[in-house]
Scaffold this active site. Sequence first.
Site, PDB file in Angstrom:
ATOM      1  N   HIS A 144      45.080  29.279  41.321  1.00 55.86           N
ATOM      2  CA  HIS A 144      44.310  30.402  40.757  1.00 55.86           C
ATOM      3  C   HIS A 144      43.754  31.281  41.868  1.00 55.86           C
ATOM      4  O   HIS A 144      43.862  32.517  41.818  1.00 55.86           O
ATOM      5  CB  HIS A 144      43.177  29.844  39.898  1.00 55.86           C
ATOM      6  N   GLU A 145      43.172  30.652  42.882  1.00 50.68           N
ATOM      7  CA  GLU A 145      42.582  31.422  43.976  1.00 50.68           C
ATOM      8  C   GLU A 145      43.645  32.141  44.807  1.00 50.68           C
ATOM      9  O   GLU A 145      43.463  33.299  45.207  1.00 50.68           O
ATOM     10  CB  GLU A 145      41.739  30.505  44.859  1.00 50.68           C
ATOM     11  N   HIS A 148      44.681  35.342  43.151  1.00 54.52           N
ATOM     12  CA  HIS A 148      43.799  36.488  43.414  1.00 54.52           C
ATOM     13  C   HIS A 148      44.206  37.187  44.709  1.00 54.52           C
ATOM     14  O   HIS A 148      44.212  38.427  44.786  1.00 54.52           O
ATOM     15  CB  HIS A 148      42.343  36.016  43.539  1.00 54.52           C
ATOM     16  N   GLU A 202      41.035  37.883  36.066  1.00 53.96           N
ATOM     17  CA  GLU A 202      40.941  36.436  35.860  1.00 53.96           C
ATOM     18  C   GLU A 202      42.143  35.912  35.079  1.00 53.96           C
ATOM     19  O   GLU A 202      42.687  34.844  35.390  1.00 53.96           O
ATOM     20  CB  GLU A 202      39.647  36.097  35.120  1.00 53.96           C
TER      21      GLU A 202
END
Length: 272
Positions: A144-145, A148, A202
Amino acid sequence: MGKLAVVCAVGAGVLLAGCQAVNTTSGGAVGIERKQYMFSMLSSQQVDQMYAQSYQQTVSEANSKGALDKTSANAKRLQAIANRLIAQAPVFRPDAAQWNWEVNLVKSDELNANCGPGGKIIFYSGIIDQLKLSDDEIAAIMGHEIAHALREHGRESMSKAYGVEIAKQGAGALLGLGQDSLQLADTVVNYSLTLPNSRSNENEADLIGLELAARAGYNPNAAITLWQKMAKESQDAPPEFMSTHPASSSRIAALQAAIPKVLPLYEQAPKT
């Protein structure tokens, strides 16, 4: 036209430097195709350099306090998981293969983790220990990070922040490299890297992270157990991670709907 597009249009008129509509990554199996608006005067390289300085300061401070963990079992787990995820990043953007990736673990009770622009990953031991994270769940957070960073959500937020500041202050603060310009840049960095990501950002990070983990051989179903743990943890005193990554039933539902798209990738992927 979205708010960011409007801001870019205003900023472009002020600065005589346009706003570029780009898609920073390929869509992948999860199909992320949203166009992003970036100020052309704010390059990926500039953002990476800004963040690298902040990252190195954090790492140096942790090291000076004896909190930088390079040798524990968790530090080795983290590096091994990162290696597998980073190897899949070029699927979404080929230039990520040339990024100067870094992975660090800091000994702290803080429940937090991040991957900043240019591939600078940091985890705090609290999030691993207190949530008793499996490798698959660590991969879900890290994927997820990393997503980004691949999508340059930080640069996108900075573009919006620049537009807001330009509208307030006019072009003068950015036409040179004087003190006003430096102060503005500092304001923008703080603004864009500390405020919560938008709902769309997100969602993109959730889906790309899910696919990254699956391609790296980590069970995508772990994203569900991870966010269930996060939701339970946030009921009393929300951890730092939850201030910018709020858990919700809709988030979990969206992940559950996307898992069938990436399961074949997981089944085909090597597991070591």
